[in-house]
Design an enzyme around this catalytic site. Structure first.
Site, PDB file in Angstrom:
ATOM      1  N   GLU A 148      44.060  94.991 -52.466  1.00 56.77           N
ATOM      2  CA  GLU A 148      43.854  94.745 -53.892  1.00 56.77           C
ATOM      3  C   GLU A 148      43.825  96.038 -54.693  1.00 56.77           C
ATOM      4  O   GLU A 148      43.397  97.085 -54.188  1.00 56.77           O
ATOM      5  CB  GLU A 148      42.525  94.015 -54.107  1.00 56.77           C
ATOM      6  CG  GLU A 148      42.439  92.681 -53.401  1.00 56.77           C
ATOM      7  CD  GLU A 148      41.036  92.106 -53.383  1.00 56.77           C
ATOM      8  OE1 GLU A 148      40.925  90.871 -53.347  1.00 56.77           O
ATOM      9  OE2 GLU A 148      40.065  92.882 -53.396  1.00 56.77           O
ATOM     10  N   ASP A 202      34.631  86.396 -51.256  1.00 60.60           N
ATOM     11  CA  ASP A 202      35.431  87.175 -52.200  1.00 60.60           C
ATOM     12  C   ASP A 202      36.939  87.066 -51.986  1.00 60.60           C
ATOM     13  O   ASP A 202      37.666  88.032 -52.197  1.00 60.60           O
ATOM     14  CB  ASP A 202      35.031  88.663 -52.180  1.00 60.60           C
ATOM     15  CG  ASP A 202      33.555  88.876 -52.445  1.00 60.60           C
ATOM     16  OD1 ASP A 202      32.902  87.902 -52.849  1.00 60.60           O
ATOM     17  OD2 ASP A 202      33.070  89.997 -52.247  1.00 60.60           O
TER      18      ASP A 202
END
Length: 348
Positions: free
Chosen positions: A64, A235
């Protein structure tokens, strides 16, 4: 060969220097300082560019990018999440970050963020608990005793005055590791063999597990009234820790709803499931804890503004110190229009 000019160098904080900074300042003081930086940026939340992190998912994990800017500085973090890594002797999460000057676009800091992410995550958890946990909370159940567990525990101690932590992990070796690392901190440490045992007498329940699946770490009947839940594991899409019934009975607080609805515990719920943004509680625009029987839940997934706060903190702390090294990172030709000439002159 011509030596690089001062403009070519960017301060770089290595893992070794990050550890030196933390020990120079003190772990608990760093956590207190980071919480203050995060809280200050949450108070000016509306100034920031906000976007869900840019994620590249694979069967084994996720990579990410997490960018944001307050108009004067720009920051981003590169971070991965690979739960299978632990079994291969690798970290589940690694990260590095960069802070830049918006006016010139030039980077002003490059730093490791594997250690820094653990610190800022813990600091954010404790900052949220300051607003959401029951008054006088002094006992925490730490469910999941991996890489973040000690940081989470010490942040709660430093910022909330935690006195006791009750540890549980499905791997007893992880619990033994966490207990050993927390020895000598002044905390009462209780190692438990079930999550239910860990939760006995705890006013704060922290879940931090890493399996990439929808799991029920806490079932609905395990959670009574009056507690604060700090859900920091998961997450990513398809990864949750809490039974949906817990969410239905809780007041849920989040960082940035468009990201949390995809990655957080609330991905289990309807798209219009009610949540409160944490920055609104901090600024007084919304209520946090209202009464002693309320269940509050911080559905934390980590957001770029928290990393921005951490980058600001490191920039401030390494200025005019030996805790960084100059990295020859930026081309700086004598004539900004003659980059090729600079390349050619390097032959000699």
């Amino acid at each position: 060969m011509t030596q690089p000019s001062d403009k070519a160098f960017v301060p770089f904080v290595s893992v070794d220097n990050m550890m030196r900074i933390v020990h120079h300042i003190g772990v608990e003081q760093v956590l207190i300082d980071l919480a203050a930086y995060v809280e200050a940026d949450f108070r000016r939340w509306e100034l920031f560019d906000k976007t869900p992190r840019v994620a590249s998912h694979s069967e084994v994990g996720v990579i990410e990018l997490m960018p944001t800017s307050d108009g004067e500085a720009y920051g981003f973090k590169y971070v991965n999440g690979h739960p299978k890594n632990t079994s291969e002797g690798l970290q589940t999460v690694t990260a590095f970050g960069l802070l830049a000057d918006v006016y010139t676009g030039y980077p002003v800091l490059l730093t490791e963020m594997t250690i820094l992410t653990a610190l800022r995550t813990a600091a954010t958890s404790a900052m949220a608990a300051k607003y959401l946990a029951p008054k006088g909370a002094d006992t925490m159940a730490m469910i999941g005793n991996g890489a973040q567990s000690e940081f989470q525990t010490l942040a709660m101690k430093a910022i909330l005055g935690l006195k006791s932590v009750r540890l549980y992990d499905k791997d007893p070796a992880a619990t033994a590791k966490c207990a050993a690392n927390l020895e000598g901190t002044g905390l009462t440490i209780v190692s438990c063999t079930t999550p239910e045992e860990a939760m006995q007498g705890a006013q704060i329940l922290t879940t931090c597990t890493a399996d990439k699946q929808n799991a029920t770490i806490l079932s609905d009947n395990m959670v009574g009234a009056g507690v604060h839940i700090n859900a920091i594991g998961g997450d990513c899409p398809g990864k949750t820790e809490l039974a949906s019934g817990i969410l239905e009975r809780s007041d849920v607080f989040v960082e940035y709803p468009p990201q949390t609805r995809v990655e957080g515990e609330i991905q289990q719920m309807d798209p219009d499931f009610a949540v409160t943004e944490l920055w609104q509680v901090i600024t007084g625009a919304a209520k946090g804890r209202r009464d002693a029987r309320q269940i509050t839940l911080f559905d934390s997934v980590g957001f770029a503004i928290e990393d921005f706060s951490a980058l600001r903190y490191v920039r401030d702390k390494v200025a005019d110190t030996a805790f960084s090294q100059p990295l020859d990172m930026l081309a700086d030709p004598d004539d900004p229009r003659d980059l090729f000439g600079m390349l050619q002159r390097a032959k000699g």
